[in-house]
Design an enzyme around this catalytic site. Structure first.
Site, PDB file in Angstrom:
ATOM      1  N   HIS A  38     -33.052   9.634  38.518  1.00  0.00           N
ATOM      2  CA  HIS A  38     -32.521   9.414  37.159  1.00  0.00           C
ATOM      3  C   HIS A  38     -33.454   9.614  36.142  1.00  0.00           C
ATOM      4  O   HIS A  38     -33.281  10.241  35.234  1.00  0.00           O
ATOM      5  CB  HIS A  38     -31.679   8.285  37.002  1.00  0.00           C
ATOM      6  CG  HIS A  38     -30.218   8.276  37.458  1.00  0.00           C
ATOM      7  ND1 HIS A  38     -29.146   8.315  36.537  1.00  0.00           N
ATOM      8  CD2 HIS A  38     -29.746   8.256  38.842  1.00  0.00           C
ATOM      9  CE1 HIS A  38     -28.099   8.169  37.425  1.00  0.00           C
ATOM     10  NE2 HIS A  38     -28.402   8.264  38.560  1.00  0.00           N
ATOM     11  N   GLU A 114     -22.400   3.733  37.560  1.00  0.00           N
ATOM     12  CA  GLU A 114     -22.250   4.669  38.502  1.00  0.00           C
ATOM     13  C   GLU A 114     -21.850   3.825  39.954  1.00  0.00           C
ATOM     14  O   GLU A 114     -20.988   4.338  40.661  1.00  0.00           O
ATOM     15  CB  GLU A 114     -23.350   5.486  38.887  1.00  0.00           C
ATOM     16  CG  GLU A 114     -23.508   6.617  39.968  1.00  0.00           C
ATOM     17  CD  GLU A 114     -24.630   7.316  40.046  1.00  0.00           C
ATOM     18  OE1 GLU A 114     -24.814   8.051  41.161  1.00  0.00           O
ATOM     19  OE2 GLU A 114     -25.690   7.448  39.410  1.00  0.00           O
TER      20      GLU A 114
END
Length: 426
Positions: A38, A114
């Site tokens: 990420h 998420e």
């Protein structure tokens, strides 16, 4: 590094495949590899996050990444003229990620959200539980996203340490496909990645330190409010480099997959698909064969709303495992081999990114690019006796791992599953 140019192509995929994933983490760092993925797009020492996004957008490119249990991948799909820029961007985000603390805090929230979304995906949760059950007390049993505790506590230093430890030259492969020139890409990569560390723990040493030990066990999460029961049955499978890996691929194709909503579901040819369709045994099933560096998982996952007849569904699944051991049919084997080769061809011809993924994975797992002819020859070499032998080795009277979610009260108990490949149904 490796390339596979495509004549007359105008686009290229350039990527870096890294032999690093969640299995190389421990209980205190689980989720670091995914967190780092990420952070890679959140700016470098010379590029801001906004600047990086604008640079990719202006060249009409696409930048992406993914993390698995054993590999992390960063790749760019760009126009032919922008291959050099893609290599520069990839090398920058892999070697010079800013890892700014405000960005880390921002992404921490993104990842936690998420994780909440993933919890709603029953199939993904099922396979996480299956790994946790099959590979207890090993890093293969942990999730890729990591535990909530680890995600909340990961620090800038943790991310920097992970990069120094795992992002080393011997564990990285640069791949280019499509509109690429091999010699040119080699020069670009040599310059861009010249400062990569060349020393560090090898994958072999890390795997030996924390092997994927398989444990026969089960986990059942009973939820009677759910309308379907999802369960998976798995045996210990083969590693990537095992001579049994290809026969198990063929056996996976013999078991097949089925979804009652799919077009032509009634005409699926695998015996298990025919049994599901004729007897309304469930909504879907999928055979799987997952390979790792030192082990694997081979089995079947099922989704069924025929809750009162889950014993019949389980019987049908285990009977097909027995068929592989005792009486595989030549016609089923021939169908499966052709279906497997067709699937591999369709995947490899679906675009430059699919080819790059195949090359990168093969170089990390096999240490070479396996040609299509070699792979097809291995598939063609599998005969009925091979299937019997491999099934006897991996299935007959072997430990089994089970994961189940939903109204599980009518699913047979663990002992029944465990003994069903020893006590012949016939």
């Amino acid at each position: 590094m490796a390339t596979e140019p495509t004549a007359h192509a105008e686009t290229a995929t350039v990527g870096v495949w890294i032999d690093a994933g969640s299995r190389y983490e421990d209980a205190t760092t689980n989720g670091t590899a995914h967190f780092l993925e990420h952070m890679a797009f959140k700016g470098t020492k010379s590029r801001t996050a906004a600047g990086l996004e604008e640079e990719i957008e202006n060249m009409g490119g696409h930048l992406n990444a993914y993390t698995s249990r054993e590999q992390t991948t960063y790749y760019a799909k760009v126009m032919k003229k922008d291959v050099g820029a893609a290599v520069d961007i990839l090398s920058d985000i892999l070697q010079n990620s800013a890892l700014e603390k405000p960005q880390i805090e921002r992404e921490r929230g993104v990842i936690l959200r998420e994780m909440e979304e993933v919890e709603k995906d029953v199939e993904e949760v099922l396979f996480d539980h299956l790994h946790a059950s099959a590979f207890q007390h090993t890093s293969l049993g942990t999730t890729i996203l990591g535990s909530e505790k680890c995600v909340r506590s990961v620090t800038q230093e943790d991310l920097q340490t992970y990069i120094k430890t795992h992002y080393t030259a011997p564990r990285m492969v640069v791949v280019g496909t499509g509109a690429v020139d091999h010699d040119e890409l080699v020069k670009l990569a040599e310059k861009a990645f010249a400062n990569l560390p060349t020393e560090g723990a090898s994958t072999k040493a890390l795997v030996a330190k924390n092997p994927g030990h398989f444990t026969g066990s089960e986990v059942r999460i009973r939820d009677d409010d759910m309308t379907t029961c999802n369960f998976a049955v798995a045996f210990k499978g083969a590693s990537w480099n095992s001579p049994d890996a290809v026969p198990l691929m063929v056996m996976q194709a013999m078991l097949g997959s089925w979804d009652k909503q799919a077009v032509g579901a009634a005409d699926m040819m695998s015996p298990l698909a025919q049994a599901f369709n004729a007897n309304k045994l469930g909504n879907s099933f999928m055979a799987f064969n997952t390979n790792y560096a030192d082990t694997g998982l081979f089995g079947v996952s099922v989704s069924s709303d025929n809750l009162e007849h889950l014993d019949d569904t389980a019987f049908a699944v285990m009977r097909e495992f027995q068929n592989l051991i005792y009486c595989p049919e030549e016609t089923d084997l021939s169908r499966a081999k052709e279906a497997l080769k067709s699937s591999l061809l369709l995947h490899s011809e679906s675009g430059t990114s699919a080819v790059a993924e195949e090359i990168g994975r093969q170089l990390l797992t096999y240490g070479k690019r396996m040609s299509r002819d070699e792979l097809f020859a291995r598939i063609d070499a599998v005969n009925v006796e091979t299937v019997k032998s491999v099934a006897w080795k991996y299935i007959r009277d072997q430990e089994v791992a089970i994961a189940a979610i939903g109204p599980t009260q009518f699913l047979p108990d663990y002992l029944w599953f465990r003994t069903s490949t020893y006590n012949n149904f016939y």
